[in-house]
Design a protein around this motif. Structure first.
Motif, PDB file in Angstrom:
ATOM      1  N   HIS A 156     -35.594 -36.745 -14.664  1.00 20.47           N
ATOM      2  CA  HIS A 156     -34.223 -36.271 -14.440  1.00 20.47           C
ATOM      3  C   HIS A 156     -33.541 -37.076 -13.325  1.00 20.47           C
ATOM      4  N   ALA A 157     -34.326 -37.366 -12.278  1.00 19.71           N
ATOM      5  CA  ALA A 157     -33.775 -38.145 -11.156  1.00 19.71           C
ATOM      6  C   ALA A 157     -33.342 -39.538 -11.618  1.00 19.71           C
ATOM      7  N   ILE A 158     -34.170 -40.146 -12.471  1.00 19.17           N
ATOM      8  CA  ILE A 158     -33.832 -41.485 -12.965  1.00 19.17           C
ATOM      9  C   ILE A 158     -32.552 -41.436 -13.794  1.00 19.17           C
ATOM     10  N   HIS A 159     -32.420 -40.397 -14.634  1.00 18.59           N
ATOM     11  CA  HIS A 159     -31.189 -40.236 -15.421  1.00 18.59           C
ATOM     12  C   HIS A 159     -29.978 -40.098 -14.503  1.00 18.59           C
ATOM     13  N   GLU A 160     -30.120 -39.287 -13.482  1.00 20.86           N
ATOM     14  CA  GLU A 160     -29.017 -39.060 -12.550  1.00 20.86           C
ATOM     15  C   GLU A 160     -28.632 -40.359 -11.827  1.00 20.86           C
ATOM     16  N   ILE A 161     -29.644 -41.102 -11.452  1.00 15.10           N
ATOM     17  CA  ILE A 161     -29.381 -42.384 -10.767  1.00 15.10           C
ATOM     18  C   ILE A 161     -28.569 -43.305 -11.677  1.00 15.10           C
ATOM     19  N   ALA A 165     -26.560 -39.620  -8.002  1.00 11.62           N
ATOM     20  CA  ALA A 165     -27.749 -39.591  -7.142  1.00 11.62           C
ATOM     21  C   ALA A 165     -27.503 -38.899  -5.804  1.00 11.62           C
ATOM     22  N   SER A 166     -26.252 -38.500  -5.544  1.00  9.97           N
ATOM     23  CA  SER A 166     -25.944 -37.970  -4.203  1.00  9.97           C
ATOM     24  C   SER A 166     -26.635 -36.629  -3.929  1.00  9.97           C
ATOM     25  N   GLY A 167     -26.918 -35.847  -4.982  1.00 15.49           N
ATOM     26  CA  GLY A 167     -27.542 -34.537  -4.765  1.00 15.49           C
ATOM     27  C   GLY A 167     -29.053 -34.559  -4.804  1.00 15.49           C
ATOM     28  N   THR A 176     -38.105 -44.556 -20.074  1.00 13.26           N
ATOM     29  CA  THR A 176     -36.812 -44.040 -19.605  1.00 13.26           C
ATOM     30  C   THR A 176     -35.834 -45.182 -19.329  1.00 13.26           C
ATOM     31  N   MET A 177     -36.313 -46.212 -18.615  1.00 17.29           N
ATOM     32  CA  MET A 177     -35.431 -47.343 -18.307  1.00 17.29           C
ATOM     33  C   MET A 177     -35.007 -48.058 -19.585  1.00 17.29           C
ATOM     34  N   THR A 178     -35.939 -48.212 -20.520  1.00 16.45           N
ATOM     35  CA  THR A 178     -35.622 -48.880 -21.785  1.00 16.45           C
ATOM     36  C   THR A 178     -34.518 -48.132 -22.512  1.00 16.45           C
ATOM     37  N   GLY A 179     -34.614 -46.796 -22.526  1.00 20.03           N
ATOM     38  CA  GLY A 179     -33.584 -45.985 -23.185  1.00 20.03           C
ATOM     39  C   GLY A 179     -32.219 -46.208 -22.562  1.00 20.03           C
ATOM     40  N   HIS A 180     -32.171 -46.184 -21.230  1.00 19.94           N
ATOM     41  CA  HIS A 180     -30.892 -46.404 -20.549  1.00 19.94           C
ATOM     42  C   HIS A 180     -30.350 -47.803 -20.819  1.00 19.94           C
ATOM     43  N   LEU A 181     -31.224 -48.800 -20.810  1.00 12.63           N
ATOM     44  CA  LEU A 181     -30.772 -50.183 -21.016  1.00 12.63           C
ATOM     45  C   LEU A 181     -30.252 -50.394 -22.430  1.00 12.63           C
ATOM     46  N   LYS A 182     -30.799 -49.682 -23.403  1.00 15.23           N
ATOM     47  CA  LYS A 182     -30.287 -49.790 -24.772  1.00 15.23           C
ATOM     48  C   LYS A 182     -28.862 -49.228 -24.842  1.00 15.23           C
ATOM     49  N   GLU A 183     -28.640 -48.137 -24.117  1.00 17.79           N
ATOM     50  CA  GLU A 183     -27.282 -47.586 -24.057  1.00 17.79           C
ATOM     51  C   GLU A 183     -26.323 -48.573 -23.388  1.00 17.79           C
ATOM     52  N   ILE A 184     -26.802 -49.178 -22.296  1.00 18.67           N
ATOM     53  CA  ILE A 184     -25.987 -50.172 -21.582  1.00 18.67           C
ATOM     54  C   ILE A 184     -25.677 -51.346 -22.508  1.00 18.67           C
ATOM     55  N   ALA A 185     -26.663 -51.778 -23.295  1.00 16.18           N
ATOM     56  CA  ALA A 185     -26.465 -52.906 -24.215  1.00 16.18           C
ATOM     57  C   ALA A 185     -25.352 -52.584 -25.199  1.00 16.18           C
ATOM     58  N   ARG A 186     -25.333 -51.335 -25.722  1.00 12.72           N
ATOM     59  CA  ARG A 186     -24.280 -50.964 -26.672  1.00 12.72           C
ATOM     60  C   ARG A 186     -22.912 -50.986 -26.008  1.00 12.72           C
ATOM     61  N   TRP A 230     -24.794 -55.017 -14.689  1.00 12.15           N
ATOM     62  CA  TRP A 230     -25.875 -55.684 -13.955  1.00 12.15           C
ATOM     63  C   TRP A 230     -25.933 -55.182 -12.520  1.00 12.15           C
ATOM     64  N   GLY A 231     -24.758 -55.029 -11.902  1.00 14.51           N
ATOM     65  CA  GLY A 231     -24.708 -54.496 -10.539  1.00 14.51           C
ATOM     66  C   GLY A 231     -25.257 -53.078 -10.482  1.00 14.51           C
ATOM     67  N   ASP A 232     -24.855 -52.265 -11.471  1.00 13.11           N
ATOM     68  CA  ASP A 232     -25.341 -50.874 -11.508  1.00 13.11           C
ATOM     69  C   ASP A 232     -26.858 -50.840 -11.683  1.00 13.11           C
ATOM     70  N   HIS A 233     -27.355 -51.669 -12.571  1.00 14.07           N
ATOM     71  CA  HIS A 233     -28.795 -51.698 -12.837  1.00 14.07           C
ATOM     72  C   HIS A 233     -29.578 -52.080 -11.572  1.00 14.07           C
ATOM     73  N   ASN A 234     -29.051 -53.030 -10.828  1.00 12.01           N
ATOM     74  CA  ASN A 234     -29.736 -53.464  -9.597  1.00 12.01           C
ATOM     75  C   ASN A 234     -29.784 -52.343  -8.563  1.00 12.01           C
ATOM     76  N   LYS A 235     -28.667 -51.601  -8.436  1.00 11.83           N
ATOM     77  CA  LYS A 235     -28.634 -50.483  -7.480  1.00 11.83           C
ATOM     78  C   LYS A 235     -29.630 -49.400  -7.903  1.00 11.83           C
ATOM     79  N   ALA A 236     -29.620 -49.086  -9.206  1.00 10.75           N
ATOM     80  CA  ALA A 236     -30.544 -48.068  -9.725  1.00 10.75           C
ATOM     81  C   ALA A 236     -31.986 -48.497  -9.508  1.00 10.75           C
ATOM     82  N   LEU A 237     -32.233 -49.767  -9.752  1.00 18.80           N
ATOM     83  CA  LEU A 237     -33.589 -50.305  -9.616  1.00 18.80           C
ATOM     84  C   LEU A 237     -34.077 -50.200  -8.173  1.00 18.80           C
ATOM     85  N   GLN A 238     -33.167 -50.386  -7.238  1.00 19.19           N
ATOM     86  CA  GLN A 238     -33.534 -50.292  -5.824  1.00 19.19           C
ATOM     87  C   GLN A 238     -33.952 -48.866  -5.454  1.00 19.19           C
TER      88      GLN A 238
END
Length: 733
Positions: free
Chosen positions: A34-39, A44-46, A75-85, A103-111
């Motif tokens: 759930h945290a990864i989805h929120e990120i 992610a603020s809460g 989980t990351m693969t699922g999000h990246l497929k959505e991003i690809a679309r 790409w910027g969003d992905h880097n922040k999430a990855l951090q």
């Protein structure tokens, strides 16, 4: 008082069993998922990162690391497929912008995800040979976004199109380009190279191939090079703004290959604007540009050097064989110096003082200067002209510059001994006639020759200066002695010349006037009385005299003439008219010298103290000569020179050449003996090579002459031939 009793209890071990909830791993992972989805959804603020970290820590601690890791991948693969679309749906120019934002969003999430899973990254990942979280995130982005079938080709096409538009003058968003290419670099050098750089270099090669072909058809050489240079600088600037720094070498190599290397020959030989035209017109800027561009490609500089050398040799060959130029030796040498100055300046200003070009220039000058066998004589005549009058009023620094330039030409001469012969003759005339511009300048030139060729080359020249100084002391001794009591007779100034030091000029005896004979004999008696074992021979062809003459209406002049001219004029004290044959019989001056003297006395306007009948420029044996009563000049002192060619006549040239050849024989023999003495046994070809090597600083000996000198040494028993091998020589001690 009662004492407290000591207890002896100590806990050695404690075992406690904790029963985990069977759904613990699943429930904990759901929290993390759930945290990864929120990120990824920017909520992610809460989240409590401390609590999330503890959950991930416990999962790894309780051996659920594999579930945690595989869950992360899915989980990351699922999000990246959505991003690809989302990226695929972006239209036109928004495609790159969407890709950049995601790409910027992905880097922040990855951090953030990496921070939460830090314990797994440090323990589970290395021990199970898994890919670290950050690298995993990049790989998943590469596989699901960059290598997506609907993104990969579109991305490359759009990047190449933007670069093409920039090349054709449009302004593009360089910041966006920099972000996208940096993304490719961050994904790994192989991604940048395979997905962008290789296609980019291929398209660039095609672009510059077409453009260079168009430009070469419509531009002259200078304009083409300016455009090629601009393109090269544009690519270097492009790399600095938004490409990998390692791409610079590759893209510049493409530009150099397509725009320079493929058209080198056509550019340098381009009619009316190629290399030769640039050299002729001193186009330093264009030449410098050509040098800087051609040096970047294989064989570029050698192409320039070869064309320059060919042109130099051709123009030099024309210069040294031009009959008009050969009429004036001073002008001839000045043309050589001007040509040398011109190319020195080109090499300095345009070719970065490149040693390769300096060597090519030197070899070219050496080639064509030695095509003309009169070059040694002409260079000596040039020095003679400068040291007589050409350097009057010139500063010492400028004098040194002129002499250094002459020495530069001297170094090119293969027959330096021929130059030495002429230089000795010309120096002798300057010293004896007092026409040298200054002793310091003369000595400076001799020092330069000595530095270049050694003491042996200048020892006789220095001896000439010694004789001049000694002669002054001798004359002071003569005039302070009893022999100098001459009353009203003429004064005498004698220069005593050592035979070996001065050029040998066989002088036929000349009948001097009686009053001169008297004082000459007095000097001879004085000199031989103070020096034993010496012999004096009067060189009447080298002297001068000052004569006081009275013409019509009592007009008086002082005439400065040669010794021969003095002998002729003194005959007219006792005769008003004399024929050529009478003058020849009375003076016994050699016919060639006599005719030149009579020409200067009777045929030169303003100096004609004699009259000739019939009047003509040439002297015939049946001409008659008269004292010219009507001679007038606005000057009291009148110098009457001798009509003479500046250059040697053909017979004189042959005689000088013969003397040079004779002088070379002992030098060649001495070199052969030196070599054989140290080597004892040598074959013929080796002797020729070593003799040439030893003597080339003075002259290039002819192999035929070397062979003759070897034969002479064999006859005189310095050497002998080997009995078994006729080409082998032995030294005889």
């Amino acid at each position: 008082m009662s004492a407290q009793k000591k207890r002896n209890f100590k806990i050695e071990a404690f075992k406690h069993r904790v029963e985990l909830d069977p759904n613990y791993a699943e429930r904990t992972w759901r929290v993390l998922e759930h945290a990864i989805h929120e990120i990824y959804n920017h909520n992610a603020s809460g989240l409590s990162f401390e609590e999330l970290y503890r959950n991930a820590y416990n999962m790894v601690l309780h051996k659920y690391g594999e579930k945690l890791y595989s869950g992360l991948v899915n989980t990351m693969t699922g999000h990246l497929k959505e991003i690809a679309r989302s990226i695929e749906a972006a239209q036109g120019g928004f495609f790159l912008e969407e890709l950049n934002v995601k790409w910027g969003d992905h880097n922040k999430a990855l951090q953030m995800i990496r921070d939460i899973l830090m314990y797994m990254d440090r323990t589970f990942v290395p021990s199970n040979h898994k890919t670290p979280v950050h690298e995993l995130g990049l790989n998943l982005w590469r596989d699901n976004i960059i290598h997506s079938s609907k993104i990969q080709t579109r991305l490359l096409d759009m990047l190449l199109d933007l670069i093409h538009r920039e090349r054709t003058g449009e302004v593009i968003n360089r910041g966006l380009m920099r972000n996208i290419t940096k993304m490719l670099m961050d994904l790994g050098s192989s991604v940048y190279q395979e997905d962008f750089e290789k296609p980019f270099l291929g398209v660039s090669a095609s672009f510059y191939s077409v453009e260079s072909q168009q430009l070469i058809e419509c531009c002259d050489c200078g304009e083409y090079l300016r455009k090629a240079e601009r393109r090269l600088n544009e690519e270097i600037e492009r790399v600095s703004h938004y490409l990998d720094v390692k791409s610079e070498v590759k893209i510049t190599s493409v530009v150099e290959g397509e725009m320079i290397a493929n058209h080198m020959q056509r550019l340098v030989h381009m009619e009316n604007s190629g290399l030769v035209s640039m050299l002729v017109d001193d186009k330093y800027e264009d030449l410098s540009r050509m040098y800087n561009l051609f040096r970047r490609v294989p064989d570029g500089l050698s192409t320039i050097k070869d064309v320059m050398t060919s042109h130099l040799r051709e123009t030099g060959k024309q210069l040294v064989s031009d009959p008009e130029k050969l009429k004036d030796p001073v002008d001839f040498v000045q043309h050589l110096l001007d040509e040398k100055d011109k190319y020195d300046k080109i090499i300095s200003k345009a070719f970065n003082n490149d040693k390769t070009f300096q060597n090519a220039l030197n070899s070219s000058f050496e080639y064509f200067i030695n095509l003309n066998n009169r070059s040694p004589e002409f260079i000596s005549l040039y020095v003679d002209d400068k040291l007589r009058k050409g350097l009057k009023g010139v500063s010492e620094e400028d004098v040194e510059v002129v002499l250094d330039k002459v020495m530069m030409l001297f170094r090119y001469l293969q027959e330096k001994d021929v130059f030495e012969k002429y230089y000795k003759q010309h120096l002798a005339k300057r010293l004896l006639s007092g026409k040298s511009v200054s002793d310091d300048t003369e000595r400076s030139m001799i020092v330069k020759l000595k530095t270049e060729c050694g003491y042996q080359f200048t020892s006789k020249l220095e001896g000439m200066f010694t004789d001049m100084k000694t002669s002054i002391d001798t004359m002071q001794g003569f005039y302070s002695s009893q022999y100098s009591e001459i009353g009203d007779g003429p004064t005498l100034a004698v220069q005593v010349l050592t035979t070996g030091s001065w050029p040998t000029q066989p002088s036929a005896p000349c009948n001097l006037p009686a009053e001169i004979v008297v004082i000459c004999e007095k000097f001879r008696t004085y000199y031989l009385g103070t020096h034993t074992g010496r012999r004096l021979t009067w060189q009447t062809n080298m002297g001068t005299a000052d004569i006081k003459a009275t013409f019509g209406k009592g007009q008086k002049h002082e005439l400065n003439v040669s010794t021969y001219q003095m002998c002729i004029l003194m005959l007219f004290n006792s005769a008003d008219q004399l024929t050529y044959r009478e003058i020849e019989q009375a003076t016994e001056i050699p016919p060639s010298d006599l005719k030149r003297c009579l020409q200067s006395l009777a045929c030169v306007k303003g100096k004609n103290v004699l009259r000739k009948e019939p009047m003509s420029k040439d002297i015939a044996e049946d001409d008659a000569f008269y004292f010219n009563d009507k001679f007038m000049s606005k000057f009291f002192k009148v110098k009457i020179g001798t009509v003479a060619a500046q250059k040697e006549s053909e017979p004189e040239k042959q005689e000088t050449r013969q003397r040079v050849e004779e002088d070379r024989k002992p030098q060649i023999e001495a070199a052969i003996v030196r070599i054989m003495k140290s080597r004892r046994v040598l074959d013929h070809n080796t002797i020729v090579t070593e003799v040439t090597s030893q003597l080339q600083s003075r002259f290039l000996p002819n192999p035929v002459i070397i062979k003759k000198r070897i034969e002479s040494l064999i006859e005189r028993e310095f050497l002998e031939r080997d009995k078994a091998d006729r080409k082998l020589y032995r030294y005889l001690a």
